[in-house]
Design a protein around this motif. Structure first.
Motif, PDB file in Angstrom:
ATOM      1  N   UNK A   1       0.844  -1.198   0.000  1.00  0.00           N
ATOM      2  CA  UNK A   1       0.000   0.000   0.000  1.00  0.00           C
ATOM      3  C   UNK A   1       0.878   1.247   0.000  1.00  0.00           C
TER       4      UNK A   1
ATOM      5  N   UNK B   1      -2.925   0.425  -9.839  1.00  0.00           N
ATOM      6  CA  UNK B   1      -4.186   0.233  -9.116  1.00  0.00           C
ATOM      7  C   UNK B   1      -4.817  -1.107  -9.455  1.00  0.00           C
ATOM      8  N   UNK B   2      -4.785  -1.439 -10.755  1.00  0.00           N
ATOM      9  CA  UNK B   2      -5.370  -2.718 -11.166  1.00  0.00           C
ATOM     10  C   UNK B   2      -4.626  -3.881 -10.532  1.00  0.00           C
TER      11      UNK B   2
ATOM     12  N   UNK C   1      -2.837  -3.855  -7.846  1.00  0.00           N
ATOM     13  CA  UNK C   1      -3.050  -3.873  -6.393  1.00  0.00           C
ATOM     14  C   UNK C   1      -4.390  -4.503  -6.045  1.00  0.00           C
ATOM     15  N   UNK C   2      -5.420  -4.145  -6.815  1.00  0.00           N
ATOM     16  CA  UNK C   2      -6.740  -4.637  -6.416  1.00  0.00           C
ATOM     17  C   UNK C   2      -7.014  -6.052  -6.897  1.00  0.00           C
ATOM     18  N   UNK C   3      -6.225  -6.537  -7.862  1.00  0.00           N
ATOM     19  CA  UNK C   3      -6.533  -7.873  -8.362  1.00  0.00           C
ATOM     20  C   UNK C   3      -5.717  -8.959  -7.680  1.00  0.00           C
ATOM     21  N   UNK C   4      -4.845  -8.581  -6.727  1.00  0.00           N
ATOM     22  CA  UNK C   4      -4.076  -9.627  -6.048  1.00  0.00           C
ATOM     23  C   UNK C   4      -4.246  -9.478  -4.533  1.00  0.00           C
ATOM     24  N   UNK C   5      -3.757 -10.474  -3.834  1.00  0.00           N
ATOM     25  CA  UNK C   5      -3.885 -10.465  -2.381  1.00  0.00           C
ATOM     26  C   UNK C   5      -2.571 -10.919  -1.768  1.00  0.00           C
TER      27      UNK C   5
ATOM     28  N   UNK D   1      -1.716 -14.375 -10.190  1.00  0.00           N
ATOM     29  CA  UNK D   1      -1.499 -12.958  -9.911  1.00  0.00           C
ATOM     30  C   UNK D   1      -0.580 -12.339 -10.945  1.00  0.00           C
TER      31      UNK D   1
ATOM     32  N   UNK E   1      -2.448 -11.828 -14.096  1.00  0.00           N
ATOM     33  CA  UNK E   1      -3.346 -10.677 -14.056  1.00  0.00           C
ATOM     34  C   UNK E   1      -2.570  -9.365 -14.147  1.00  0.00           C
TER      35      UNK E   1
ATOM     36  N   UNK F   1      -3.464  -6.638 -16.704  1.00  0.00           N
ATOM     37  CA  UNK F   1      -3.738  -5.267 -16.261  1.00  0.00           C
ATOM     38  C   UNK F   1      -2.983  -4.271 -17.124  1.00  0.00           C
TER      39      UNK F   1
ATOM     40  N   UNK G   1      -7.167 -15.825  -2.361  1.00  0.00           N
ATOM     41  CA  UNK G   1      -5.876 -15.158  -2.533  1.00  0.00           C
ATOM     42  C   UNK G   1      -5.720 -14.531  -3.908  1.00  0.00           C
TER      43      UNK G   1
ATOM     44  N   UNK H   1      -8.155 -12.674  -4.943  1.00  0.00           N
ATOM     45  CA  UNK H   1      -9.007 -11.503  -4.736  1.00  0.00           C
ATOM     46  C   UNK H   1     -10.250 -11.525  -5.617  1.00  0.00           C
TER      47      UNK H   1
ATOM     48  N   UNK I   1      -8.188   1.253  -3.134  1.00  0.00           N
ATOM     49  CA  UNK I   1      -7.468   1.919  -4.214  1.00  0.00           C
ATOM     50  C   UNK I   1      -8.125   3.253  -4.542  1.00  0.00           C
TER      51      UNK I   1
ATOM     52  N   UNK J   1     -10.208  -2.467 -12.967  1.00  0.00           N
ATOM     53  CA  UNK J   1      -9.883  -3.250 -11.773  1.00  0.00           C
ATOM     54  C   UNK J   1     -10.774  -4.484 -11.677  1.00  0.00           C
TER      55      UNK J   1
ATOM     56  N   UNK K   1      -9.652  -7.103 -14.083  1.00  0.00           N
ATOM     57  CA  UNK K   1      -8.429  -7.777 -13.633  1.00  0.00           C
ATOM     58  C   UNK K   1      -8.715  -8.799 -12.550  1.00  0.00           C
ATOM     59  N   UNK K   2      -9.570  -8.442 -11.575  1.00  0.00           N
ATOM     60  CA  UNK K   2      -9.843  -9.409 -10.511  1.00  0.00           C
ATOM     61  C   UNK K   2     -10.551 -10.633 -11.072  1.00  0.00           C
TER      62      UNK K   2
ATOM     63  N   UNK L   1     -10.350 -11.734 -14.096  1.00  0.00           N
ATOM     64  CA  UNK L   1      -9.366 -12.483 -14.869  1.00  0.00           C
ATOM     65  C   UNK L   1      -8.473 -13.313 -13.961  1.00  0.00           C
TER      66      UNK L   1
END
Lengths: 170, 187
Positions: free
Chosen positions: A99, A120-121, A123-127, A156, A159, A163, B131, B133, B141, B160, B163-164, B166
């Motif tokens: 972050x 941003x993409x 960051x929000x698409x992974x964990x 991840x 993605x 992204x 994991x 997301x 964000x 976003x 992407x999630x 995907x």
């Protein structure tokens, strides 16, 4: 976004009212839920410790920087901007750390730039893969997570490529 | 986890020894310190939400809330137990809304019960899905972007979201492929 402020209190209120209608002993039910929560916290604490110590070691020892350097050519092969390498590699390890990097990227390249949008993409698409894996399996006896973690890291990464690709058009 | 922990720690420690031996201990202590801070912030979230969840559970609302999501989730995770599917559905719903903190305790219990049920496949797949997301709205964000003066932060929602979706789809498909290969090898 303001609607979201209403959703949670309404949801909790709904829980109380529905429990009242069904004549549940509300106080006792809440207490037993808290009891479960405390037992759960005690059982996950060692796993959180181990994962965070592992992450901190990897970051502070410089292992992470080396990985960043090694993987840069691979990333540029997939047309991922090199500025994003650090974010991509840190995200699986540490939520708060990535972050901080995200807001650095925003500040350095401008919030509405291509790089920031990619960031941003991503960051929000992974964990935080390792943390979630360790936590979800903390109560299980069998702790074989290798397939799951490899899958998560690969998807991840996929993605991230995705992204950077769609942010060119959107 | 065993192999990962061993690999990461040994390599990091070797690095420390060569570069700056002082950092090793301070890094480990800092990690432990962070985990203590984290468990306290998690504790408050878990206590409140597990309490509320228990109310919902006792008044049988969870099984009704779960109805819509139940069938696809049960099929995806090969789950047959009703008790678990309630936990799973609530976990999915919270993850979709971006309430990761609330979703985690439900996920832990679901994983545990699925393993008791001998459904290792489902337990691992749940980790993969969580994991990668599945949050619909990238709230954190957007709030950072707005606070730093973005003019069209809300236009981030669509990419976003793509992407999630995907990443989760990719993860699930990949996991199915990995597992089916393993089964073939065993046969």
């Amino acid at each position: 976004m303001k609607i979201f402020a209403f959703v949670l209190p309404c949801f909790v209120l709904f829980a109380f009212i529905s429990a009242f209608i069904k004549k549940v002993n509300i106080y006792d039910a809440f207490i037993s839920g808290v009891n479960d929560a405390i037992a759960l916290l005690l059982s996950i604490f060692p796993y959180i410790c181990a994962v965070l110590i592992m992450n901190e070691l990897a970051i502070q020892s410089g292992l992470w920087n080396l990985l960043c350097k090694l993987l840069k050519p691979l990333f540029s092969l997939f047309k991922i901007p090199p500025e994003l390498t650090k974010l991509i590699l840190l995200k699986p390890l540490s939520g708060s750390g990535s972050l901080a990097i995200l807001s650095d990227i925003y500040k350095n390249y401008g919030v509405d730039s291509y790089i920031s949008r990619c960031a941003s993409c991503i960051f929000s698409s992974s964990e935080t893969v390792f943390y979630i894996g360790a936590l979800y399996f903390s109560k299980c006896k069998n702790k074989k997570l290798t397939t799951a973690i490899i899958t998560c890291l690969l998807s991840n990464f996929a993605s991230c490529i995705f992204a950077c690709f769609i942010c060119r058009f959107l | 986890m065993n192999a990962i922990f061993l690999l990461f720690c040994t390599f990091s420690l070797i690095f420390c020894i060569f570069k700056s031996p002082e950092t090793a201990l301070s890094a480990m202590l800092e990690g432990a310190n962070k985990s203590i801070l984290l468990i306290f912030s998690l504790a408050s979230v878990y206590i409140v939400w597990m309490g509320v969840y228990n109310l919902l559970e006792k008044s049988n609302v969870t099984s009704k809330l779960a109805l819509g999501l139940k069938k696809p989730i049960n099929k995806l995770l090969k789950n047959k137990n009703d008790q678990i599917s309630k936990l799973l559905c609530m976990n999915f719903a919270c993850n979709l809304l971006g309430l990761g903190g609330i979703a985690t305790p439900l996920g832990i219990n679901a994983c545990y019960k699925m393993q008791e049920d001998n459904n290792f496949f489902g337990a691992e797949l749940l980790v993969v899905i969580s994991a990668t997301s599945i949050q619909i709205l990238p709230t954190s964000v957007i709030s950072i972007a707005v606070s730093l003066g973005s003019k069209n932060a809300y236009s981030l929602i669509f990419p976003c979201f793509l992407c999630t979706v995907f990443s989760t789809l990719f993860g699930v498909v990949l996991f199915y492929i990995f597992k089916s290969k393993r089964l073939k090898n065993k046969k």
